[in-house]
Enzyme design. Structure first.
Site, PDB file in Angstrom:
ATOM      1  N   HIS A 205      -6.185  -5.416   3.158  1.00 24.45           N
ATOM      2  CA  HIS A 205      -5.143  -4.403   3.379  1.00 24.45           C
ATOM      3  C   HIS A 205      -4.726  -4.398   4.843  1.00 24.45           C
ATOM      4  O   HIS A 205      -5.543  -4.136   5.723  1.00 24.45           O
ATOM      5  CB  HIS A 205      -5.681  -3.010   2.995  1.00 24.45           C
ATOM      6  CG  HIS A 205      -5.899  -2.850   1.526  1.00 24.45           C
ATOM      7  ND1 HIS A 205      -5.193  -1.952   0.758  1.00 24.45           N
ATOM      8  CD2 HIS A 205      -6.726  -3.509   0.681  1.00 24.45           C
ATOM      9  CE1 HIS A 205      -5.586  -2.056  -0.498  1.00 24.45           C
ATOM     10  NE2 HIS A 205      -6.515  -2.983  -0.573  1.00 24.45           N
TER      11      HIS A 205
ATOM     12  N   CYS B 246       0.846  -1.186   0.000  1.00 25.87           N
ATOM     13  CA  CYS B 246       0.000   0.000   0.000  1.00 25.87           C
ATOM     14  C   CYS B 246       0.890   1.248   0.000  1.00 25.87           C
ATOM     15  O   CYS B 246       1.772   1.392   0.842  1.00 25.87           O
ATOM     16  CB  CYS B 246      -0.870  -0.071   1.244  1.00 25.87           C
ATOM     17  SG  CYS B 246      -1.312   1.470   1.978  1.00 25.87           S
ATOM     18  N   GLU B 247       0.667   2.119  -0.969  1.00 23.74           N
ATOM     19  CA  GLU B 247       1.583   3.259  -1.099  1.00 23.74           C
ATOM     20  C   GLU B 247       1.345   4.325  -0.035  1.00 23.74           C
ATOM     21  O   GLU B 247       2.140   5.241   0.111  1.00 23.74           O
ATOM     22  CB  GLU B 247       1.489   3.873  -2.497  1.00 23.74           C
ATOM     23  CG  GLU B 247       0.225   4.619  -2.796  1.00 23.74           C
ATOM     24  CD  GLU B 247       0.202   5.155  -4.228  1.00 23.74           C
ATOM     25  OE1 GLU B 247       0.969   4.662  -5.071  1.00 23.74           O
ATOM     26  OE2 GLU B 247      -0.595   6.072  -4.480  1.00 23.74           O
ATOM     27  N   HIS B 248       0.244   4.202   0.713  1.00 24.19           N
ATOM     28  CA  HIS B 248      -0.022   5.199   1.760  1.00 24.19           C
ATOM     29  C   HIS B 248       0.741   4.904   3.041  1.00 24.19           C
ATOM     30  O   HIS B 248       1.156   5.810   3.737  1.00 24.19           O
ATOM     31  CB  HIS B 248      -1.523   5.247   2.084  1.00 24.19           C
ATOM     32  CG  HIS B 248      -2.351   5.640   0.912  1.00 24.19           C
ATOM     33  ND1 HIS B 248      -3.506   4.975   0.552  1.00 24.19           N
ATOM     34  CD2 HIS B 248      -2.187   6.615   0.005  1.00 24.19           C
ATOM     35  CE1 HIS B 248      -4.018   5.539  -0.527  1.00 24.19           C
ATOM     36  NE2 HIS B 248      -3.245   6.533  -0.879  1.00 24.19           N
ATOM     37  N   HIS B 249       0.870   3.614   3.358  1.00 22.60           N
ATOM     38  CA  HIS B 249       1.488   3.254   4.637  1.00 22.60           C
ATOM     39  C   HIS B 249       2.708   2.352   4.482  1.00 22.60           C
ATOM     40  O   HIS B 249       3.359   2.012   5.472  1.00 22.60           O
ATOM     41  CB  HIS B 249       0.463   2.534   5.528  1.00 22.60           C
ATOM     42  CG  HIS B 249      -0.762   3.353   5.837  1.00 22.60           C
ATOM     43  ND1 HIS B 249      -1.908   3.270   5.081  1.00 22.60           N
ATOM     44  CD2 HIS B 249      -0.996   4.280   6.793  1.00 22.60           C
ATOM     45  CE1 HIS B 249      -2.819   4.105   5.573  1.00 22.60           C
ATOM     46  NE2 HIS B 249      -2.291   4.735   6.603  1.00 22.60           N
TER      47      HIS B 249
ATOM     48  N   GLN C 246      -4.990  -0.332  -4.780  1.00 25.01           N
ATOM     49  CA  GLN C 246      -5.618  -1.471  -5.449  1.00 25.01           C
ATOM     50  C   GLN C 246      -6.300  -1.081  -6.763  1.00 25.01           C
ATOM     51  O   GLN C 246      -6.277  -1.836  -7.735  1.00 25.01           O
ATOM     52  CB  GLN C 246      -6.613  -2.134  -4.485  1.00 25.01           C
ATOM     53  CG  GLN C 246      -7.134  -3.461  -5.023  1.00 25.01           C
ATOM     54  CD  GLN C 246      -8.016  -4.167  -4.030  1.00 25.01           C
ATOM     55  OE1 GLN C 246      -7.775  -4.113  -2.821  1.00 25.01           O
ATOM     56  NE2 GLN C 246      -9.041  -4.848  -4.510  1.00 25.01           N
TER      57      GLN C 246
ATOM     58  N   CYS D  51      -3.101  -2.273   6.316  1.00 25.65           N
ATOM     59  CA  CYS D  51      -3.247  -0.935   6.912  1.00 25.65           C
ATOM     60  C   CYS D  51      -4.645  -0.762   7.510  1.00 25.65           C
ATOM     61  O   CYS D  51      -4.868   0.142   8.312  1.00 25.65           O
ATOM     62  CB  CYS D  51      -2.938   0.169   5.905  1.00 25.65           C
ATOM     63  SG  CYS D  51      -4.113   0.302   4.550  1.00 25.65           S
TER      64      CYS D  51
HETATM   65  N1  LIG Z   1      -8.629   3.824  -2.447  1.00 26.52           N
HETATM   66  C1  LIG Z   1      -7.673   3.173  -1.767  1.00 26.52           C
HETATM   67  N2  LIG Z   1      -7.399   3.531  -0.513  1.00 26.52           N
HETATM   68  C2  LIG Z   1      -6.444   2.849   0.133  1.00 26.52           C
HETATM   69  C3  LIG Z   1      -5.729   1.795  -0.430  1.00 26.52           C
HETATM   70  N3  LIG Z   1      -4.858   1.331   0.501  1.00 26.52           N
HETATM   71  C4  LIG Z   1      -5.043   2.091   1.586  1.00 26.52           C
HETATM   72  N4  LIG Z   1      -6.001   3.021   1.384  1.00 26.52           N
HETATM   73  C5  LIG Z   1      -6.573   4.058   2.231  1.00 26.52           C
HETATM   74  O1  LIG Z   1      -5.811   5.214   2.184  1.00 26.52           O
HETATM   75  C6  LIG Z   1      -6.372   6.077   3.152  1.00 26.52           C
HETATM   76  C7  LIG Z   1      -5.343   7.019   3.680  1.00 26.52           C
HETATM   77  O2  LIG Z   1      -6.066   7.900   4.472  1.00 26.52           O
HETATM   78  P1  LIG Z   1      -5.446   9.041   5.399  1.00 26.52           P
HETATM   79  O3  LIG Z   1      -6.567   9.652   6.162  1.00 26.52           O
HETATM   80  O4  LIG Z   1      -4.569   9.933   4.557  1.00 26.52           O
HETATM   81  O5  LIG Z   1      -4.445   8.208   6.320  1.00 26.52           O
HETATM   82  P2  LIG Z   1      -4.703   7.579   7.770  1.00 26.52           P
HETATM   83  O6  LIG Z   1      -4.930   8.664   8.773  1.00 26.52           O
HETATM   84  O7  LIG Z   1      -3.570   6.650   8.046  1.00 26.52           O
HETATM   85  O8  LIG Z   1      -6.072   6.773   7.545  1.00 26.52           O
HETATM   86  P3  LIG Z   1      -6.730   5.589   8.374  1.00 26.52           P
HETATM   87  O9  LIG Z   1      -6.280   4.299   7.735  1.00 26.52           O
HETATM   88  O10 LIG Z   1      -8.220   5.793   8.232  1.00 26.52           O
HETATM   89  O11 LIG Z   1      -6.246   5.683   9.793  1.00 26.52           O
HETATM   90  C8  LIG Z   1      -7.003   5.161   4.182  1.00 26.52           C
HETATM   91  O12 LIG Z   1      -8.391   5.361   4.127  1.00 26.52           O
HETATM   92  C9  LIG Z   1      -6.650   3.757   3.679  1.00 26.52           C
HETATM   93  O13 LIG Z   1      -7.650   2.799   3.977  1.00 26.52           O
HETATM   94  C10 LIG Z   1      -6.052   1.425  -1.757  1.00 26.52           C
HETATM   95  O14 LIG Z   1      -5.482   0.519  -2.341  1.00 26.52           O
HETATM   96  N5  LIG Z   1      -7.031   2.143  -2.384  1.00 26.52           N
HETATM   97 ZN   LIG Z   2      -2.416   1.674   3.645  1.00 25.55          ZN
END
Ligand SMILES: Nc1nc2c(ncn2[C@@H]2O[C@H](COP(=O)(O)OP(=O)(O)OP(=O)(O)O)[C@@H](O)[C@H]2O)c(=O)[nH]1
Ligand SMILES: [Zn+2]
Length: 204
Positions: A164, A93-96, A136, A166
């Site tokens: 996921h 996952c590129e966010h975490h 994804q 995360c």
């Molecule tokens: N659309 C999408 N979202 C993703 C994917 N992988 C992770 N995420 C989401 O990316 C979002 C990042 O949200 P942020 O609010 O910036 O980060 P955060 O505070 O860590 O979010 P939480 O996970 O809700 O605690 C989260 O809602 C994750 O569930 C993916 O493959 N597709």
């Molecule tokens: Zn993530």
């Protein structure tokens, strides 16, 4: 330093690391300090270098060309759907930068007298796009778009089902929640074809 780097995509790149091992190791050492660990204790001393080797595998897809994978085609006349189900995938996952994992189902209808590729190449295509920092939705559409670009089929369909980490081990903490994404291209967008493909993909 290893002589051979196995990128887990079936290739060996002799002596040519695809990531900067030293830089990753230095960053991991910093993270260990930042979380309150002692990076010099016995159990952790090799960890930065190990993580660098692991990252090379996790992100190997950045260094592979989908065009090359799909360049292997056969002269097989088949104008109905070809579908490979349940292709295991692990992505980051590129966010975490934590994993998401699940399966991809990849299908296409070859063009009339058109290109049919090897079945394993569909799985390799999934690897190329999964082994990158990803979301994804993009993973799903990149696979479908590569099929359309390089095989020029009548249609393509990709469905990814994944969990996921995360969402499981941090944040909202919902283990077991799965995300399903689809990308449908060409003739398979027609409702009847799409429904038939989906029923093949999602049957129990
Ligand atoms: N659309 C999408 N979202 C993703 C994917 N992988 C992770 N995420 C989401 O990316 C979002 C990042 O949200 P942020 O609010 O910036 O980060 P955060 O505070 O860590 O979010 P939480 O996970 O809700 O605690 C989260 O809602 C994750 O569930 C993916 O493959 N597709
Ligand atoms: Zn993530």
């Amino acid at each position: 330093m290893t002589d051979y780097v196995f990128d887990d995509l079936g290739e060996t790149t002799a002596g040519k690391p695809t990531v900067d091992h030293e830089r990753i190791a230095a960053a991991v050492r910093e993270i260990l300090v930042a979380v309150g660990e002692d990076p010099d204790r016995d159990g952790l001393i090799e960890t930065p270098a190990r993580v660098a080797r692991a990252y090379e595998e996790f992100f190997a897809g950045l260094h592979h060309d989908p065009a090359e994978i799909l360049s292997v085609t056969f002269d097989i006349s088949h104008e109905e759907m070809v579908l490979v189900r349940d292709i295991d995938l692990y992505s980051m996952c590129e966010h975490h930068l934590v994993p998401f994992h699940g399966v991809a189902h990849v299908g296409y209808i070859p063009a009339k007298n058109g290109k049919v590729t090897g079945l394993s190449k569909l799985a390799r295509l999934v690897e190329v796009y999964a082994r990158r920092p990803q979301v994804q939705e993009r993973l799903t559409s990149q696979i479908a778009d590569a099929l359309m670009t390089y095989l020029e089929p009548q249609g393509a369909i990709v469905v990814v089902e994944a969990e996921h980490l995360c969402m499981t081990m941090r944040g909202v903490r919902k283990p077991g929640a799965s995300t399903i994404t689809s990308a449908v291209r060409g003739q398979l967008r027609e409702p009847a074809s799409r429904a038939e493909a989906m029923s093949l993909i999602l049957r129990g």
